[in-house]
Every structure is written in C-alpha cells, then in structure tokens.
Write an enzyme that holds these catalytic residues in place. Structure first.
Site, PDB file in Angstrom:
ATOM      1  N   ALA A   1       0.818  -1.210   0.000  1.00 49.57           N
ATOM      2  CA  ALA A   1       0.000   0.000   0.000  1.00 49.57           C
ATOM      3  C   ALA A   1       0.856   1.265   0.000  1.00 49.57           C
ATOM      4  O   ALA A   1       2.088   1.223   0.069  1.00 49.57           O
ATOM      5  CB  ALA A   1      -0.943  -0.015   1.200  1.00 49.57           C
ATOM      6  N   HIS A   2       0.166   2.411  -0.048  1.00 49.31           N
ATOM      7  CA  HIS A   2       0.859   3.695  -0.143  1.00 49.31           C
ATOM      8  C   HIS A   2       1.746   3.960   1.073  1.00 49.31           C
ATOM      9  O   HIS A   2       1.429   3.601   2.198  1.00 49.31           O
ATOM     10  CB  HIS A   2      -0.130   4.847  -0.352  1.00 49.31           C
ATOM     11  CG  HIS A   2      -1.242   4.910   0.644  1.00 49.31           C
ATOM     12  ND1 HIS A   2      -2.446   5.509   0.363  1.00 49.31           N
ATOM     13  CD2 HIS A   2      -1.367   4.452   1.920  1.00 49.31           C
ATOM     14  CE1 HIS A   2      -3.243   5.428   1.415  1.00 49.31           C
ATOM     15  NE2 HIS A   2      -2.606   4.790   2.369  1.00 49.31           N
TER      16      HIS A   2
END
Length: 343
Positions: free
Chosen positions: A238-239
């Site tokens: 994820a980010h």
C-alpha cells in the site's frame, strides 16, 4: 538445447569431479525425474534413498555423501547453491529482443539508452528515460516522466504509472502494477472524497517483483523499495510503505499503508501486516502471520492455528471462545485462595 561437458561445469563451480569428465550434460532435473543427460543434486540426507535408483548422468553432492554415489559426481560444499549456479548456466528462458517493435508507441521526447528493447504494443509516454539494456515487454505501459535504470527488464503487460523511479538490474514479472493510487479516502458527512496521491514509488537496484503484484504510490511521501528486495506474486503493497534492503516477501502478502519494514527480513506467504507500524531489521514472520503492532526485536514470529481435523478444530475454537470466562473464574479462585492463606 544447451550442452556442457561435466568438466566445464566442475570448473565453473570449483568442484571436485569424480567419474567421466567428458559426460555431456543437457539439462538439470530433480533426483526423482532426472534422465540420461541430466545433472541432479542431493540436497540433504532425506533424499539419500533415491540416489541408488537415480538415472541422471551426474549428481552434485557433498563430500559426506560421495560414498553412496555410483554415478559421476561433482563434490561441493553446498549442493543446493551449486545446483542454482548450474541452472543459471543452462537456463533456456528465451532471451529478450533488443529491437524496437514496429507496433510500439514511443513519445518523441522519451530518452532511450543503448540496446533498449521494446515489445509490440508497448506504450512509452512523454519524458520517460530508459537506461542502457532496458527491456520493455509487449503490451507494457510506462507512464510520463518515469525513469528506469540500466539492465532492468519488464515482462509482458507490466504497468508503470507516471513519475515512478526504478533502479538498475531489476526484474518485473507480467501483470505487475507499480504506481497506482493507494486506498486513500476521507469521509465528509457520509460522502467518500478521494485523497490525491502526490507521491510516487521509488525502487532500488536488483529488485525483483512477482507477477500481478501491486505497489501503490505514496500520498505525500513516496513508497520505497530498497536495493535487493525480492517480492513474490500477488502481493499488495500500500501507499507510503518502506521495505528495507534484501527483505524477501512471499506470495499473497498484504501490507497496509505507512508500514516500515527493516532490512534482511523474511515475510511468509499470505501474511497480513497492519499499517503505521515499524518492523525492525532481521525479522522473520512465518506464513499467514498477522502483525497488528510494531516488532522491535529481531527473531521469528508466528500467529494463527495450524490446520487440524475439522472436528478437532471446532473443539479448539470452542475452547478459545471460553478463555475469557475461564480467566475470570481463575482470578476469582486466586482471590479466594489469597484470603484463605492470610486468615
């Protein structure tokens, strides 16, 4: 087909050769399935019983197991590492073309190094920079202002979004997506508002990324994959995640946003790791581990219940559900014992 004399393989491995040095090796195979022309390996004592019936032309083994061998042999310190080296020498994976296919679409201001190969229907957008010996597989997309370092290879149908940075000698397997938006939203009076992802993804040198793995770009800060990281298939990163150098991640791992993983870690398959936590260097998480808080000490960590017969599992689950009540009863008994002891 690749053919090599056994003596040449021995020289490549710095191995001691026992038997006919002129044997021609045409492939590598497991000890169970090896045939004439193959070289196999004996990793450890568990497979010793299979050596007597092995049909290979030669075997790689350690000095201790040579007395059990009736065929030509290469004696080395670590048979498994030696096998890997020979497999690399005899790898028949097709070599990529270093031509630019007529169907490729390349922006006029893209900068291409020497000996770059671009497959059919690949798209290279504006201001992209590709280093020397970069290979872009058929159907791949490289977004605006992305930079890809020398010797990196993208297999077919890889998607690299805009402004991503990829280092040298990386290998990205088919279907991987790098630089897509992360799962960033804020709820404003019942309406989900998308948060722009203004960061990017920065990948170091000698990184390998498996098929259909996704790596999201950062919201404000960048998502970072350091040198020498290896990531298996179908992982979700994820980010804002940071993965330290030489960390290995097995298939199906899910990493939530703003997670930081240290260097030289190993993450077992199908593990799930919470966001906004830190994991220190040299941590191993076994398969299907669920990490919900920071890990500050190196070591091996596990979670979950190993598989059981269904009837046994239901009993285990029932006991787990009763632990809270059992704990209360134990505390009550302890309090009563304390009162009795102090009478």
């Amino acid at each position: 087909m690749i053919e090599m004399r056994l003596s040449d393989l021995a020289q490549q491995l710095n191995a001691k050769l026992h038997g006919d040095e002129n044997i021609i090796i045409t492939g590598v195979a497991s000890i169970n399935n090896a045939q004439v022309g193959h070289i196999t390996f004996l990793k450890d004592q568990r497979f010793l019983s299979q050596l007597s019936s092995c049909r290979a032309s030669a075997v790689i083994l350690s000095k201790n197991n040579l007395i059990f061998c009736k065929i030509a042999a290469l004696v080395v310190e670590d048979p498994y590492i030696a096998y890997v080296k020979i497999a690399r020498l005899m790898d028949t994976t097709p070599k990529p073309s270093k031509n630019i296919a007529s169907g490729a679409i390349i922006a006029s201001d893209a900068i291409l190094g020497q000996r770059v190969g671009i497959g059919a229907n690949a798209v290279i957008e504006s201001e992209v920079i590709l280093g020397d010996d970069v290979i872009i597989g058929p159907g791949s997309f490289v977004g605006k202002k992305t930079r890809i370092g020398t010797g990196t290879r993208l297999w077919a149908n890889v998607t690299i979004y805009h402004e991503v940075e990829i280092g040298e000698c990386c290998l990205i397997q088919s279907g991987a997506i790098i630089g897509s938006d992360g799962f960033g939203y804020i709820n404003d009076h019942g309406v989900w508002i998308k948060i722009p992802h203004l960061g990017t993804v920065k990948i170091g040198n000698n990184v390998e990324i498996g098929a259909c793995t996704t790596i999201d770009r950062g919201t404000l800060d960048d998502t970072k994959i350091e040198n020498g990281v290896i990531i298996d298939n179908q992982c979700q990163i994820a980010h804002n995640v940071i993965i330290g150098a030489r960390t290995a991640i097995a298939g199906g791992v899910i990493m939530a946003g703003s997670l930081t993983i240290g260097r030289d870690c190993m993450i077992g398959g199908a593990s799930v790791i919470n966001g906004h936590i830190n994991i220190c260097d040299k941590v191993t998480i076994t398969g299907m581990g669920m990490v919900i808080k920071a890990i500050t000490q190196p070591g091996i960590y596990s979670s979950g219940i190993p598989v059981q017969l269904n009837t046994v599992w239901w009993k285990t689950a029932a006991l787990i559900m009763r632990i809270s009540n059992m704990n209360k009863r134990i505390k009550t008994i302890e309090e009563k014992l304390k009162k009795l002891l102090f009478l």
